[in-house]
Write a protein that holds these residues in place. Structure first.
Motif, PDB file in Angstrom:
ATOM      1  N   VAL A  53       0.865  -1.179   0.000  1.00  0.00           N
ATOM      2  CA  VAL A  53       0.000   0.000   0.000  1.00  0.00           C
ATOM      3  C   VAL A  53       0.899   1.225   0.000  1.00  0.00           C
ATOM      4  CG1 VAL A  53      -1.788   1.259   1.244  1.00  0.00           C
ATOM      5  CG2 VAL A  53      -1.758  -1.246   1.318  1.00  0.00           C
ATOM      6  N   ALA A  54       0.654   2.125  -0.935  1.00  0.00           N
ATOM      7  CA  ALA A  54       1.459   3.344  -1.020  1.00  0.00           C
ATOM      8  C   ALA A  54       0.551   4.555  -1.021  1.00  0.00           C
ATOM      9  CB  ALA A  54       2.312   3.333  -2.281  1.00  0.00           C
ATOM     10  N   ALA A  55       1.023   5.627  -0.403  1.00  0.00           N
ATOM     11  CA  ALA A  55       0.293   6.895  -0.397  1.00  0.00           C
ATOM     12  C   ALA A  55       1.266   8.005  -0.761  1.00  0.00           C
ATOM     13  CB  ALA A  55      -0.296   7.152   0.981  1.00  0.00           C
ATOM     14  N   ARG A  56       0.743   8.942  -1.511  1.00  0.00           N
ATOM     15  CA  ARG A  56       1.551  10.104  -1.867  1.00  0.00           C
ATOM     16  C   ARG A  56       0.652  11.304  -2.014  1.00  0.00           C
ATOM     17  NH1 ARG A  56       1.726  12.043  -7.006  1.00  0.00           N
ATOM     18  NH2 ARG A  56       0.519  10.920  -8.550  1.00  0.00           N
ATOM     19  N   THR A  57       1.228  12.465  -1.923  1.00  0.00           N
ATOM     20  CA  THR A  57       0.493  13.692  -2.141  1.00  0.00           C
ATOM     21  C   THR A  57       0.320  13.874  -3.641  1.00  0.00           C
ATOM     22  OG1 THR A  57       1.496  14.647  -0.181  1.00  0.00           O
ATOM     23  CG2 THR A  57       0.515  16.179  -1.742  1.00  0.00           C
ATOM     24  N   PRO A  58      -0.900  14.169  -4.099  1.00  0.00           N
ATOM     25  CA  PRO A  58      -1.081  14.349  -5.528  1.00  0.00           C
ATOM     26  C   PRO A  58      -0.304  15.559  -6.044  1.00  0.00           C
ATOM     27  CG  PRO A  58      -3.101  14.878  -4.356  1.00  0.00           C
ATOM     28  CD  PRO A  58      -2.117  14.352  -3.346  1.00  0.00           C
ATOM     29  N   ALA A  59       0.087  15.489  -7.299  1.00  0.00           N
ATOM     30  CA  ALA A  59       0.786  16.606  -7.915  1.00  0.00           C
ATOM     31  C   ALA A  59      -0.151  17.803  -7.972  1.00  0.00           C
ATOM     32  CB  ALA A  59       1.255  16.226  -9.308  1.00  0.00           C
ATOM     33  N   THR A  60       0.378  18.958  -7.698  1.00  0.00           N
ATOM     34  CA  THR A  60      -0.443  20.158  -7.749  1.00  0.00           C
ATOM     35  C   THR A  60      -0.268  20.827  -9.103  1.00  0.00           C
ATOM     36  OG1 THR A  60       1.339  21.458  -6.751  1.00  0.00           O
ATOM     37  CG2 THR A  60      -0.316  20.539  -5.270  1.00  0.00           C
ATOM     38  N   THR A  61      -1.316  21.460  -9.548  1.00  0.00           N
ATOM     39  CA  THR A  61      -1.254  22.200 -10.819  1.00  0.00           C
ATOM     40  C   THR A  61      -1.454  23.671 -10.518  1.00  0.00           C
ATOM     41  OG1 THR A  61      -3.612  21.825 -11.173  1.00  0.00           O
ATOM     42  CG2 THR A  61      -2.111  20.268 -12.176  1.00  0.00           C
ATOM     43  N   PRO A  62      -0.793  24.527 -11.242  1.00  0.00           N
ATOM     44  CA  PRO A  62      -0.966  25.965 -11.010  1.00  0.00           C
ATOM     45  C   PRO A  62      -2.407  26.383 -11.255  1.00  0.00           C
ATOM     46  CG  PRO A  62       0.857  25.548 -12.525  1.00  0.00           C
ATOM     47  CD  PRO A  62       0.167  24.252 -12.284  1.00  0.00           C
ATOM     48  N   ALA A  63      -2.892  27.270 -10.425  1.00  0.00           N
ATOM     49  CA  ALA A  63      -4.289  27.747 -10.567  1.00  0.00           C
ATOM     50  C   ALA A  63      -4.402  28.805 -11.622  1.00  0.00           C
ATOM     51  CB  ALA A  63      -4.781  28.283  -9.225  1.00  0.00           C
TER      52      ALA A  63
END
Length: 50
Positions: free
Chosen positions: A40-50
């Motif tokens: 099981v792996a967890a990561r923070t999703p990639a953010t996109t510029p607003a």
């Protein structure tokens, strides 16, 4: 450890993993077809510029 009973391995913050950790994770993924191992792996999703 999988030889004696099923095992669950959890890794958090996978986005910070270095190359060695990613390589080990890939090898463990390949081993799941032969071992009683759940990964099981967890990561923070990639953010996109607003």
């Amino acid at each position: 450890m999988c030889a004696t009973s099923p095992l669950i391995l959890v890794i958090d913050d996978l986005q910070w993993a270095d190359e060695a950790i990613v390589l080990v994770w890939h090898r463990l993924c390949a081993a799941t077809s032969q071992l009683p191992l759940l990964l099981v792996a967890a990561r923070t999703p990639a953010t996109t510029p607003a």
